[in-house]
Write an enzyme that holds these catalytic residues in place. Structure first.
Site, PDB file in Angstrom:
ATOM      1  N   CYS A 127       0.829  -1.205   0.000  1.00 43.31           N
ATOM      2  CA  CYS A 127       0.000   0.000   0.000  1.00 43.31           C
ATOM      3  C   CYS A 127       0.869   1.263   0.000  1.00 43.31           C
ATOM      4  CB  CYS A 127      -0.863   0.046   1.252  1.00 43.31           C
ATOM      5  SG  CYS A 127      -1.809  -1.424   1.545  1.00 43.31           S
ATOM      6  N   ARG A 178       5.015  -0.073  -6.081  1.00 43.74           N
ATOM      7  CA  ARG A 178       4.980  -0.895  -4.860  1.00 43.74           C
ATOM      8  C   ARG A 178       3.978  -2.034  -4.960  1.00 43.74           C
ATOM      9  NH1 ARG A 178       6.678   2.337  -0.160  1.00 43.74           N
ATOM     10  NH2 ARG A 178       5.189   1.228   1.111  1.00 43.74           N
ATOM     11  N   TRP A 233      -3.281  -2.583  -1.253  1.00 45.42           N
ATOM     12  CA  TRP A 233      -2.918  -3.960  -1.596  1.00 45.42           C
ATOM     13  C   TRP A 233      -3.650  -4.806  -0.565  1.00 45.42           C
ATOM     14  CZ3 TRP A 233      -0.192  -8.376   0.003  1.00 45.42           C
ATOM     15  CH2 TRP A 233       0.384  -9.142  -1.004  1.00 45.42           C
ATOM     16  N   ASN A 245      -1.594   2.191   6.061  1.00 45.70           N
ATOM     17  CA  ASN A 245      -0.778   1.040   5.656  1.00 45.70           C
ATOM     18  C   ASN A 245      -0.540   0.208   6.907  1.00 45.70           C
ATOM     19  OD1 ASN A 245      -0.555   2.177   3.157  1.00 45.70           O
ATOM     20  ND2 ASN A 245       1.641   2.588   3.275  1.00 45.70           N
ATOM     21  N   GLY A 246      -0.520  -1.111   6.760  1.00 44.52           N
ATOM     22  CA  GLY A 246      -0.257  -1.958   7.919  1.00 44.52           C
ATOM     23  C   GLY A 246      -1.477  -2.796   8.259  1.00 44.52           C
ATOM     24  N   GLU A 277      17.854 -17.545  -8.176  1.00 48.71           N
ATOM     25  CA  GLU A 277      17.460 -16.169  -8.504  1.00 48.71           C
ATOM     26  C   GLU A 277      16.934 -16.106  -9.952  1.00 48.71           C
ATOM     27  OE1 GLU A 277      16.787 -13.589  -7.008  1.00 48.71           O
ATOM     28  OE2 GLU A 277      17.023 -11.932  -8.421  1.00 48.71           O
ATOM     29  N   LYS A 330      13.209 -14.777 -10.899  1.00 49.47           N
ATOM     30  CA  LYS A 330      12.956 -13.665 -11.838  1.00 49.47           C
ATOM     31  C   LYS A 330      11.941 -14.095 -12.884  1.00 49.47           C
ATOM     32  CE  LYS A 330      14.130 -11.013 -10.152  1.00 49.47           C
ATOM     33  NZ  LYS A 330      14.700 -10.852  -8.924  1.00 49.47           N
ATOM     34  N   GLU A 332       8.372 -14.550 -11.385  1.00 43.96           N
ATOM     35  CA  GLU A 332       7.796 -13.283 -10.902  1.00 43.96           C
ATOM     36  C   GLU A 332       7.136 -12.480 -12.008  1.00 43.96           C
ATOM     37  OE1 GLU A 332      10.144 -10.945  -7.458  1.00 43.96           O
ATOM     38  OE2 GLU A 332      11.411 -11.491  -9.137  1.00 43.96           O
ATOM     39  N   HIS A 341      17.443 -35.978  -7.704  1.00 45.97           N
ATOM     40  CA  HIS A 341      16.634 -36.435  -6.573  1.00 45.97           C
ATOM     41  C   HIS A 341      15.167 -36.076  -6.732  1.00 45.97           C
ATOM     42  CE1 HIS A 341      20.220 -37.700  -4.444  1.00 45.97           C
ATOM     43  NE2 HIS A 341      20.776 -36.597  -4.919  1.00 45.97           N
ATOM     44  N   LYS A 372       6.408  -4.516  -4.183  1.00 39.99           N
ATOM     45  CA  LYS A 372       7.833  -4.209  -4.128  1.00 39.99           C
ATOM     46  C   LYS A 372       8.364  -4.345  -2.712  1.00 39.99           C
ATOM     47  CE  LYS A 372      11.772  -2.712  -5.655  1.00 39.99           C
ATOM     48  NZ  LYS A 372      12.563  -3.809  -6.256  1.00 39.99           N
TER      49      LYS A 372
HETATM   50  C1  G6P Z   1       9.453  -8.493  -2.218  1.00 38.35           C
HETATM   51  C2  G6P Z   1      10.018  -7.986  -3.530  1.00 38.35           C
HETATM   52  C3  G6P Z   1      11.340  -8.705  -3.846  1.00 38.35           C
HETATM   53  C4  G6P Z   1      12.321  -8.533  -2.692  1.00 38.35           C
HETATM   54  C5  G6P Z   1      11.703  -8.983  -1.354  1.00 38.35           C
HETATM   55  C6  G6P Z   1      12.569  -8.537  -0.188  1.00 38.35           C
HETATM   56  O1  G6P Z   1       9.050  -9.804  -2.359  1.00 38.35           O
HETATM   57  O2  G6P Z   1       9.103  -8.204  -4.588  1.00 38.35           O
HETATM   58  O3  G6P Z   1      11.910  -8.171  -5.029  1.00 38.35           O
HETATM   59  O4  G6P Z   1      13.461  -9.278  -2.953  1.00 38.35           O
HETATM   60  O5  G6P Z   1      10.415  -8.381  -1.169  1.00 38.35           O
HETATM   61  O6  G6P Z   1      12.581  -7.129  -0.155  1.00 38.35           O
HETATM   62  P1  G6P Z   1      13.699  -6.243   0.478  1.00 38.35           P
HETATM   63  O7  G6P Z   1      13.245  -4.830   0.245  1.00 38.35           O
HETATM   64  O8  G6P Z   1      13.762  -6.586   1.932  1.00 38.35           O
HETATM   65  O9  G6P Z   1      14.978  -6.545  -0.222  1.00 38.35           O
END
Ligand code: G6P
Length: 608
Positions: free
Chosen positions: A2, A27, A74, A100-101, A481, A485, A488, A504, A603
């Site tokens: 949010c 975000r 959100w 927010n929260g 990673e 990516k 996502e 395995h 984000k």
């Molecule tokens: C969310 C974002 C990711 C990020 C993760 C941790 O899931 O979409 O891209 O890696 O949070 O976020 P931070 O700000 O703690 O690196």
């Protein structure tokens, strides 16, 4: 997650608030809304989906209001729909709130309010807080907010206005960030700096348990218990240009291609090539404790967690210090065993991830030294850790983290070398690594030149719904990673794992045409990876390899080879991840996905 924007000043608030919301779009959100103080009272407009849907239903001639609040939501409590979107009002409709929260005790509060005849129109916890503030209101908004918050358990960043106090905006925070942009006769508040930089570079960061009351003539900050707090005004570190697209189509592309520069910024002033030394001012005070530590725990979520996994290899290999990486969400709740010799290193781009912050608090409570590897200057994790190292890679807007990841790797490599020199690392090897680090930004540029080739390769594979990413040693976290990516942003199912683990279980998935990406640069386990490639090929998998420039052997086995320059093994992830970022980016574009705003993702995950 949010986003909050609030404005009080002499300009028309509507355009400023909508612009601010757009700056926070990255975000992640599912609905948006705005409350403006008009002559007749507070006008609330809300819409499901994108901010342009909200704009479409606002009066075209615009409002004259100079006070207002706005929000991107959100969904946590209640489905994403117009009724649940913020702002929410008190029963009289004369007080509006964005939040927010999570209000954890909202059920109890709701029952309490219902007994007093208060009714509700949404399913949200936020509306409960708005109604509660209304119940506490006796002609002083600041006091009403304070009284209401005393009964609240949970986390919040809030902004509140009242139709009866046209020169007042009240903000408060506990667990969700809020920044006050200080202008000339005006203030703009935001849940992150992106919302305010267009208007001012001067900002005040509210801390947990603090409130601010803003009028057009000034503001005062207090604790929730009304004790005055003096706050410093800070210069916001980034510029508007850094959060605009420029020539790029997507923020993710901008950030991928920015990496030579962002890495140079991360490394700047920290490498002493002649002495093989690393200068990390942020943790200088704790260098001795770190060198004597018995155990390092990296804690993080998402991409930052993958950086932690690489950190584990770096610290054990280079600094000869036992290291482990923990999901912060698990660490915080499993009553971790922490002794004097434990140092916790929290890795976070935003510095606001709720679980990572909670893990820091847990570790500190148990006596550990807590260090931060954070990008967002002034963020909560940056402030709550004992010391830390900033990434300095600039704001990252794309939801899928790219440049923050490579900068995290660079910082962890520097920490390992610095620590290594205080332990068992020879000057000669340190010099070699430091020298190699200086060349990384240019080598990243070289890898990026293959972007068009990668796009053509991805074109032939993009209809496949299941991918595997495999690597060994330092490149096993890179494989994870790469898979993250891809899933996502392109919604292709992908798994990343150590190459040996394939046998395995996952090998059962390999069928004719399944794309399997091997991260296979030269190194001690290279031959073993070649063996794994053979296994995949013999089952009909289509192999894509990331290999060392000049490797002719792998061409025989892989259908496509993407090359990275030769670097010492500990630095390979800085280069091998680049082709994987490009694979994901091109796949998402080719599949027509919303690269910068992937569905369901945020984000910054500021709730558990
Ligand atoms: C969310 C974002 C990711 C990020 C993760 C941790 O899931 O979409 O891209 O890696 O949070 O976020 P931070 O700000 O703690 O690196």
């Amino acid at each position: 997650m949010c986003g909050i924007v609030g404005y009080i000043g002499h300009k028309k608030a509507q355009a400023i608030l909508i612009e601010g919301l757009k700056r926070l779009e990255y975000r992640g959100y599912d609905s948006a809304g705005i409350a403006l103080l008009e002559n007749e009272g507070i006008a609330v407009t809300r819409a499901i989906g994108r901010i342009m849907n909200l704009e479409a239903i606002l009066p075209t001639e615009g409002s004259k209001a100079t006070l207002g609040i706005a929000h991107t939501r959100w969904a946590t409590h209640g489905a994403p729909c117009e009724r649940n979107a913020h702002p929410h009002c008190d029963q009289s409709g004369r007080i509006a709130l964005v939040h927010n929260g999570i209000i954890e005790n909202y059920r109890t509060l709701k029952t309490f309010l219902e007994r007093q005849g208060i009714t509700f129109v949404s399913d949200t916890d936020t509306e409960v807080l708005a109604r509660l503030i209304g119940q506490c209101y006796r002609g002083n908004l600041e006091q009403a907010v304070r009284d209401a918050l005393h009964d609240v358990q949970g986390t919040y960043g809030i902004a509140v206005i009242s139709a009866d106090e046209p020169d007042c905006l009240v903000a408060a925070r506990k667990g969700s960030p809020l920044i006050i942009g200080v202008g000339d006769g005006e203030y703009i508040i935001g849940s992150d700096a992106a919302a305010i930089v267009e208007h001012t570079a001067q900002a005040v960061y509210l801390s947990d348990g603090e409130m601010a009351t803003l009028t057009r003539d000034g503001f005062r900050t207090t604790t929730l218990d009304a004790i005055p707090v003096t706050k410093d005004v800070h210069a916001v570190e980034f510029s508007l240009e850094e959060i605009e697209l420029g020539e790029h189509e997507h923020f993710m592309a901008k950030e991928i291609f920015e990496q030579p520069q962002s890495l140079a910024n991360t490394l700047r002033g920290r490498l002493d090539v002649r002495e093989g030394q690393i200068v990390l001012g942020g943790i200088a005070e704790h260098a001795r404790t770190l060198a004597r530590a018995k155990r390092i725990i990296f804690t993080a979520q998402g991409t930052a967690w993958h950086a932690g996994l690489v950190g584990e290899y770096l610290f054990e290999d280079i600094a000869k210090l036992p290291a482990e990486t923990e999901y912060a969400s698990e660490f915080r709740y499993r009553n971790p065993l922490i002794d004097d010799g434990t140092v916790i290193i929290a890795i976070s781009q935003s510095g606001e991830t709720a679980d990572t912050l909670a893990a820091v608090r847990e570790a500190k409570l148990k006596g550990a030294l807590a260090l931060g590897v954070v990008n967002s200057v002034g963020s909560t994790i940056a402030r709550e850790t004992d010391a830390g190292i900033y990434l300095h890679c600039g704001p990252e807007i794309g939801v899928a983290s790219t440049k923050a990841f490579t900068s995290q790797l660079a910082v962890l490599a520097m920490m390992a070398i610095q620590l290594g020199r205080r332990r068992f690392l020879s000057q000669q090897f340190a010099e070699r690594l430091v020298d190699a680090l200086t060349r990384i930004p240019d080598q990243v540029s070289e890898v990026l030149e293959q972007s068009d080739t990668i796009r053509s390769v991805v074109e032939t594979l993009v209809d496949r719904e299941n991918w595997l990413f495999l690597g060994r040693g330092y490149n096993y976290p890179v494989a994870m990673e790469g898979a993250l990516k891809l899933k996502e942003i392109s919604y292709i199912h992908a798994e990343g794992m150590p190459a040996a683990e394939m046998k395995h279980g996952p090998i059962a998935l390999i069928n004719q045409g399944m794309p399997v990406v091997f991260i296979a640069p030269h190194g001690p386990q290279y031959d073993k990876v070649l063996g794994n490639i053979e296994e995949v090929r013999s089952r009909g998998g289509r192999v894509l390899a990331v290999a060392t420039k000049g490797d002719t052997e792998i061409v025989r086995l892989a259908e496509h080879v993407l090359y990275v320059p030769d670097v010492p093994e500990p630095l390979q992830p800085l280069l091998t991840v680049i082709p994987l970022q490009l694979i994901a980016y091109h796949a998402a574009v080719l599949r027509d996905c919303n690269v910068d705003k992937p569905r369901n993702l945020a984000k910054s995950v500021t709730v558990e």
